[in-house]
Design an enzyme around this catalytic site. Structure first.
Site, mmCIF file in Angstrom:
data_model
loop_
_atom_site.group_PDB
_atom_site.id
_atom_site.type_symbol
_atom_site.label_atom_id
_atom_site.label_comp_id
_atom_site.label_asym_id
_atom_site.label_seq_id
_atom_site.Cartn_x
_atom_site.Cartn_y
_atom_site.Cartn_z
ATOM 1 N N ASP A 147 -26.036 -38.524 56.624
ATOM 2 C CA ASP A 147 -24.763 -38.528 56.421
ATOM 3 C C ASP A 147 -24.605 -37.811 55.897
ATOM 4 O O ASP A 147 -25.198 -37.418 54.572
ATOM 5 C CB ASP A 147 -23.645 -39.999 55.631
ATOM 6 C CG ASP A 147 -22.007 -39.415 56.079
ATOM 7 O OD1 ASP A 147 -22.010 -38.566 56.560
ATOM 8 O OD2 ASP A 147 -21.271 -40.109 54.939
ATOM 9 N N HIS A 148 -23.351 -36.458 55.693
ATOM 10 C CA HIS A 148 -23.503 -35.684 54.443
ATOM 11 C C HIS A 148 -22.399 -36.140 53.392
ATOM 12 O O HIS A 148 -21.098 -36.434 53.840
ATOM 13 C CB HIS A 148 -22.434 -34.694 55.184
ATOM 14 C CG HIS A 148 -23.692 -33.040 56.134
ATOM 15 N ND1 HIS A 148 -23.613 -32.913 57.210
ATOM 16 C CD2 HIS A 148 -24.803 -33.209 55.932
ATOM 17 C CE1 HIS A 148 -24.247 -32.729 57.696
ATOM 18 N NE2 HIS A 148 -24.972 -32.877 57.035
ATOM 19 N N TRP B 196 -18.346 -37.788 57.249
ATOM 20 C CA TRP B 196 -17.960 -38.578 58.329
ATOM 21 C C TRP B 196 -18.759 -37.212 59.862
ATOM 22 O O TRP B 196 -18.544 -37.572 60.764
ATOM 23 C CB TRP B 196 -16.742 -38.301 58.665
ATOM 24 C CG TRP B 196 -15.543 -39.144 57.962
ATOM 25 C CD1 TRP B 196 -15.043 -40.026 57.523
ATOM 26 C CD2 TRP B 196 -14.867 -38.480 57.575
ATOM 27 N NE1 TRP B 196 -14.400 -40.106 56.297
ATOM 28 C CE2 TRP B 196 -13.758 -39.003 56.823
ATOM 29 C CE3 TRP B 196 -14.076 -36.614 57.093
ATOM 30 C CZ2 TRP B 196 -12.930 -38.538 55.630
ATOM 31 C CZ3 TRP B 196 -13.869 -36.223 56.479
ATOM 32 C CH2 TRP B 196 -12.456 -37.247 55.910
ATOM 33 N N HIS B 197 -20.163 -37.242 58.901
ATOM 34 C CA HIS B 197 -21.198 -36.870 59.889
ATOM 35 C C HIS B 197 -22.028 -37.226 60.492
ATOM 36 O O HIS B 197 -23.200 -37.799 58.871
ATOM 37 C CB HIS B 197 -21.961 -35.371 59.339
ATOM 38 C CG HIS B 197 -20.376 -34.667 58.703
ATOM 39 N ND1 HIS B 197 -20.620 -33.726 58.338
ATOM 40 C CD2 HIS B 197 -19.354 -34.635 59.833
ATOM 41 C CE1 HIS B 197 -19.544 -32.621 58.662
ATOM 42 N NE2 HIS B 197 -18.592 -32.947 58.701
ATOM 43 N N PHE B 198 -21.909 -38.490 60.913
ATOM 44 C CA PHE B 198 -23.062 -39.976 61.019
ATOM 45 C C PHE B 198 -23.854 -39.431 61.698
ATOM 46 O O PHE B 198 -24.110 -39.068 62.867
ATOM 47 C CB PHE B 198 -22.068 -41.078 61.806
ATOM 48 C CG PHE B 198 -20.959 -41.394 60.452
ATOM 49 C CD1 PHE B 198 -21.019 -40.983 59.166
ATOM 50 C CD2 PHE B 198 -19.864 -42.047 61.084
ATOM 51 C CE1 PHE B 198 -20.194 -41.382 58.333
ATOM 52 C CE2 PHE B 198 -18.634 -42.126 60.292
ATOM 53 C CZ PHE B 198 -18.645 -41.580 58.878
#
Length: 521
Positions: free
Chosen positions: A292-293, A457-459
């Site tokens: 994730d970021h 919210w970058h999974f």
């Protein structure tokens, strides 16, 4: 029986449904756990945060994070036609050239930047830029936000400050280079959200060979030995089955895709046995390599013109209802940058976002500066809590486990503070609200970071593509050891790309569709 079953109508699933059903000889079934478009707020770009925690959000939460004072973080995921493209901030970033060349270096042939650029261009309908890096005839409408006051002031000041700070003004983060400061591009059409369902699924549903069933949650991939033959799913309270003559395609995303593989007996044998699930294929990488970021928000007080008044939000809402126009530049992160927190780094390691702070925001201040780590070293995992297909899985991202990630954020706080010292910002900044001028030492900053670190919210990455023993799919996106089963979504990224990942997810689907349609018969 149909030819193809697509599990999940998210960014990847919608595109796949369209491309595979273009040939009328192919019958395609899409199964989506969410609904067609149950909330009108989904159309309004600047209401995207209001969608979190609603019926169109899976409402996942991580395990308590040891390095973040035991906090569990909310992990919103879209649960509707369009998936997370129906609830995200719509920022369109592809990733840097280096990211895809890195995928190729890891053994994924034909996934270099040169290989994937045509697929980015194929899906894109770029409204403002026409050059060799962009397409203008695709279905995904992309443009920049209108320069509407008060946000236009913030955009220009941020760019001016970045240039004064020494950053190049980048007019296109998706072009020659990602470096620099500039305005973001968005997936919007006629000032409304334009997600994957708008671009691909809704138009294709007119075809008789495509069926999309909403509120249908897949619980298991059916196997005949090691061959995928169909799926089991719950719809209208009943357990049903569907069969696929050619392929089952899993496009559930970085949480749902590994969870469903595990529920189907595909994954680490030890974990499956612990859950009481018969082992069909021992595949140790399923659910591992989760990325994730992470991000943190700093905020500042200053010129009142930089805050979005509540009455402007209300007026924009009314204007939207009446004419489908309005102050859409109120979206979070309308301007940003890709920066190096240390000059010796070969490429940017941090992404910045800046925008005014609405009055109702809990952040405080008049504008914020968010930083998001581009290429984290932390690696987490997805595992089952039980064999119940309706139980949420264990989500363990391991934030701040790696010292390098902690150091990057520490350096990032100091970088933003230096940027705020530019003449542009000093002409109107009055105080730092978060973390505050009283927090200065490295230990104090780190304590604040542990308390405030969140997610962008970058999974991605939990069913990684590759040829090593921990890879889940090969470069052809086929699941290792299983016939007629592919994973096509963000979970196959071996390493997460720099920047917002929706654009790269769409590219993966575009390339995956091409692989399926053009495979040898």
């Amino acid at each position: 029986m149909v030819d193809y079953i697509i599990i999940g109508a998210g960014s990847a699933g919608c595109l796949l449904a369209n491309r595979l059903s273009e040939n009328e000889a192919n019958s395609v079934l899409v199964l989506e756990a969410g609904g067609p478009e149950p909330l009108p707020e989904m159309r309004v770009p600047w209401l995207w945060r209001d969608l979190f925690g609603t019926e169109v959000d899976w409402q996942y939460q991580t395990e308590p994070q040891p390095q973040l004072n035991g906090r569990g973080l909310d992990w919103p995921r879209g649960k509707a036609f369009g998936g997370s493209s129906a609830i995200n901030n719509m920022i369109y970033i592809r990733g840097a050239k280096w990211d895809f060349d890195r995928w190729a270096e890891l053994g994924n042939e034909e996934w270099s930047y040169e290989d994937v650029l045509p697929y980015f261009k194929k899906s894109e309908n770029q409204q403002q830029i026409q050059d060799e890096y962009h397409g203008t005839s695709g279905e995904l409408y992309i443009d920049k936000l209108p320069t509407v006051s008060p946000v236009s002031d913030n955009i220009q000041r941020f760019i001016d400050a970045g240039v004064e700070f020494g950053l190049p003004h980048n007019l296109d983060f998706n072009g020659e280079t990602q470096d620099g400061v500039g305005a973001y591009q968005y997936t919007r059409k006629n000032n409304e959200r334009w997600g994957a369902a708008d671009a691909w699924l809704k138009p294709a549903l007119k075809r008789p060979n495509l069926t999309a069933i909403p509120y249908a949650q897949v619980t298991k991939i059916l196997l005949d030995g090691t061959r995928a033959t169909g799926v089991e799913y719950i719809h209208e309270g009943e357990l049903k089955q569907a069969s696929a003559a050619k392929e089952v395609i899993l496009s559930g995303g970085a949480v749902n895709s590994p969870q469903l593989l595990l529920l189907s007996g595909i994954g680490p044998a030890k974990h499956l046995k612990q859950m009481g699930i018969p082992v069909a294929v021992d595949l140790p990488g399923v659910g591992e390599n989760l990325q994730d970021h992470p991000q943190v928000v700093m905020s500042y007080s200053g010129s009142p013109s930089m805050r979005v008044p509540e009455e402007d939000l209300q007026a924009a809402a009314l204007e939207f209802e009446q004419s489908r126009t309005g102050l859409y530049a109120m979206s979070w992160g309308s301007v940003g940058a890709f920066v190096r927190t240390r000059p010796e780094y070969e490429r940017p390691d941090m992404q910045l976002y800046s925008s005014p702070v609405p009055h109702h925001s809990p952040i405080g201040g008049d504008f914020y500066m968010t930083m998001s780590l581009c290429r984290p070293k932390d690696r987490g995992h997805i595992r089952l809590k039980s064999a119940d297909p309706l139980a949420y899985p264990i989500i363990q991202p391991n934030y701040f486990e790696q010292a390098q990630d902690r150091q990057s954020f520490l350096d990032g706080v100091k970088l933003i503070r230096r940027m705020i010292q530019t003449k542009v910002y000093q002409s109107y900044v009055t105080a730092e609200v978060q973390p505050g001028d009283h927090i200065q030492s490295d230990d104090e900053i780190m304590a604040w970071l542990r308390d405030k670190l969140g997610t962008t919210w970058h999974f991605a990455g939990s069913c990684k593509m590759g040829v090593d023993e921990m890879a889940v799919v090969g470069p052809n996106l086929r699941v290792h050891g299983v016939e007629n089963l592919r994973v096509i979504d963000a979970s196959v990224m071996p390493e997460i790309v720099a920047g917002n990942i929706n654009g790269a997810t769409i590219m993966i689907a575009e390339k995956g569709a091409d692989m399926i349609l053009n495979q040898p018969t």
